[in-house]
Each structure stands twice: as structure tokens, then as C-alpha cells.
Scaffold this active site. Structure first.
Site: not given
Ligand SMILES: *Cc1c(COP(=O)(O)O)cnc(C)c1O
Length: 360
Positions: A34, A255
């Protein structure tokens, strides 16, 4: 050209998946890609993982469609299910798997007219209290999904951990035992483990693991852990020195003049800033690697540049390589200096920074 690159080592990615599988050898693996593959580039990551994974997971149908357009053919789970009923025909046509996490999604599925039934995962809320069906409703949802003509294949029951990165927090044990209780009479596979679950909670492996962050080579734990030693960071964020100057003791840099030289100092300016994915909240002293040696950030992060105190390094020249994070300096360590986590640093990497594949 600016020297900035987010270099991607896809051998490291494959190695990290193999490591996840070695920790949970009986489980199938669903690789989470994702948010543009946690900022690495969803298609690049998905293409490298597709031959090695059982499925991929994304947050929404737009992300899944991008992968299909890029030629990815394996199953893709939509982790939050559909947001509107009219996504269902497209999901069924494209072989997207659906998370069912509330009554609305269940009813949409039951009432849809689909040419092909879809594979579903049922999400149970065991304590995260974000998505998922409460314990009291789980049996009803499971039964209705088992009976639903628009559903096909195995029905996977899953849950998500709130605190699995904290190994001394007993919330995970409580979530596991509630999940076991709720699913005791369900047929079909189960899934709970995100990266910290895979790495630190063997009781949570079940039939499907869902690693995300660990695939990109970083540890989700704040402290060292034996199972994270084998992880290899996939992304190296690199830039270069574009200017060097001496500043007198008492002079400020950048800055808001937030850093003041305590001694006669040598400052190197590097052409990477928050517009290139380096966190603006990184404080004075945040380490960077100049020619492979650590030096501290000195002054505020600008949009296109940062300034580094290289007084203690010899032979720094314009054009020298600067690594912001990578195998020798983890994104997680940098994140601790910027009030965030490594997840956010890679995920926020903008288009402006070119992704360059160094190991195909
Ligand atoms: C993002 C997500 C994962 C992966 O989690 P990580 O900590 O990046 O391994 C697994 N399951 C769900 C439902 C998620 O939203």
C-alpha cells in the site's frame, strides 16, 4: 542534475520476504504494498515480489488497479474493503480480494449482482478499535459470508494488532487469545501478523502472514531484536554536497538561526530537503553519512537543502556523496530525531526524488 536518488535494492527486498517466510514457514505470505509500496514505488516492488508471494495487499481499489495496469496478475487484497458498492463489479472482474469489516460492506456484497464471486477476508476487531467486526457479531458475519453466493474460495478470518511492536506490552497476547476464542469454531484460515507479528509473535503466524514494513528492510521494534538482524534496507536515500563554507564561532546557520557554531566550523550544504522526502522536523544533530562517515545536521531542514557540520571530517568536497538513510544508517534511527517512525519517512518520499533500481 541534482544527485538525489532513492536507490532500491530489490535483492534485499526478496531476501526480506524469504526471511519473513523462514520465520513462519507454514504460513502463506501476503506482501503489503500500500501507499506506493511504502514510498518505494508500488509497481517496482510488486513486480519483484509477485513471483515469490501468495498475494499482495493494498489500501484501496485505486492502488490495486494501478498494479493490474502494470501487469500484476496475482490476487490483491483491498485491506479496507470497498468504500462504495459500485466498486464490487470491478473488484470481481479484476480478482481483487475484499476485506469485509462492517455490516455495510456485508450487505453490499450480499445484494450485489456479480458475474464472478469474490474471495473475502473477514476482519475481526480484537482491540485495535479501528476496523472490524466486534466479537459478538463475528459468528453471524462468518455464517452469512459462508452462505453468500457472491463469495468464493476460502474465507480467511483476520485481525490487526495495535501494539505488536512493543514486545513487553501484553495487549498483543490479549488480542491473540480473544482472536483464538472468536475463531475457535470457524472453518478456514486465519491471519493476524503484520511485520512485528511476524518477527516477534510466533503464536500470531496462523495460516497467512501480512508483512509490510519488514519487507523494506527496517525493524518495526524500537530496540534491537534477534529476528531483525537479517533484514536488509531496500532504500538508500542519497544526495551530494553542493557547497562548503567556514563559519566563525557564534555565527548561526539556516532559517530561524536554530544552530549556532560553538567553535570555528565547516558547514557542508547538501541538495536535499523536505521537498525531496527528508523530514523537516529532523533536529540539530540528526546523523547523516558524508562519504560513509557520520556527521550531524546543523540548522533547519529547508525545502531543497540541508546543512551539515563537517568540522570533524577531513577532505569533504563539493560532489561528495551524502547518504540520508540506508543500510549503514536506518530510516528508523533518523526518524527518532524527527518525531516520527521509519514507516513515515519512506512512505512520504515524493515523486520529485527519482527511484533508481540498483539490484534488479
Ligand atoms: C499495513 C498493514 C499491514 C502491514 O503492516 P506492517 O507493520 O507494515 O508490516 C498488515 N495488515 C494490515 C491490515 C495493514 O493495514
Amino acid at each position: 542534475m541534482r544527485a538525489n536518488q532513492a536507490r532500491l535494492d530489490l535483492d534485499a527486498l526478496r531476501h526480506n520476504l524469504a526471511h519473513a517466510r523462514s520465520l513462519a514457514p507454514a504460513a502463506k505470505a501476503m506482501c503489503v504494498v500500500k501507499a506506493n509500496g511504502y514510498g518505494h514505488g508500488a509497481l517496482t516492488i510488486a513486480r519483484a515480489l509477485e513471483p515469490l508471494t501468495d498475494a499482495l495487499a493494498v489500501a484501496c481499489i485505486e492502488e490495486a488497479l494501478e498494479l493490474r495496469s502494470g501487469g500484476i496478475t496475482c490476487p490483491i487484497l483491498l485491506l479496507e474493503g470497498v468504500f462504495e458498492a459500485n466498486e464490487l463489479p470491478l473488484a470481481s472482474e479484476q480478482n481483487f480480494w475484499l476485506m469485509i469489516d462492517n455490516r455495510q460492506q456485508l450487505e453490499w456484497l450480499e445484494q450485489a449482482e456479480l458475474a464472478t464471486p469474490v474471495t473475502c477476508w473477514l476482519k475481526i476487531d480484537t482491540g485495535m478499535h479501528r476496523l472490524g467486526v466486534v466479537a459478538e457479531d463475528a459468528a453471524e458475519f462468518h455464517e452469512r459470508l459462508m452462505a453468500c453466493a457472491n463469495r468464493t474460495g476460502e474465507l480467511v478470518t483476520c485481525t490487526h494488532f495495535a501494539s505488536a511492536d512493543e514486545l513487553d506490552n501484553n495487549q498483543t497476547e490479549r488480542q491473540i487469545s480473544l482472536f483464538n476464542k472468536i475463531t475457535a469454531d470457524f472453518s478456514g484460515p486465519r491471519s493476524a501478523a503484520n511485520s512485528p507479528g511476524v518477527l516477534g509473535w510466533p503464536d500470531a503466524h496462523y495460516e497467512w502472514i501480512r508483512p509490510g514494513y519488514m519487507l523494506y528492510g527496517n525493524s518495526p521494534f524500537p530496540k534491537p531484536h534477534p529476528n531483525t538482524e537479517a533484514l536488509l534496507p531496500v532504500m538508500t536515500l542519497a544526495s551530494a554536497v553542493i557547497s562548503i563554507r567556514d563559519v566563525e564561532a557564534g555565527e548561526a546557520v539556516g532559517y530561524a538561526a536554530s544552530w549556532t557554531a560553538e567553535r570555528p566550523s565547516k558547514i557542508a550544504t547538501v541538495c536535499i530537503g523536505y521537498g525531496d522526502g527528508y523530514p523537516r522536523l529532523a533536529t540539530n544533530g540528526t546523523p547523516v553519512l558524508v562519504n560513509g562517515r557520520r556527521a550531524p545536521l546543523a540548522g533547519r531542514v529547508s525545502m531543497d537543502m540541508i546543512t551539515i557540520d563537517v568540522t570533524d571530517l577531513d577532505d569533504v568536497s563539493i560532489g561528495d556523496e551524502v547518504v540520508l538513510w540506508g543500510p549503514e544508517l536506518t530510516a528508523g534511527e533518523v526518524a527518532t530525531h524527527a518525531q516520527t517512525i521509519g514507516y513515515e519517512l519512506t512512505t512520504r518520499m515524493p515523486e520529485r526524488t527519482p527511484r533508481v533500481i540498483i539490484a534488479p
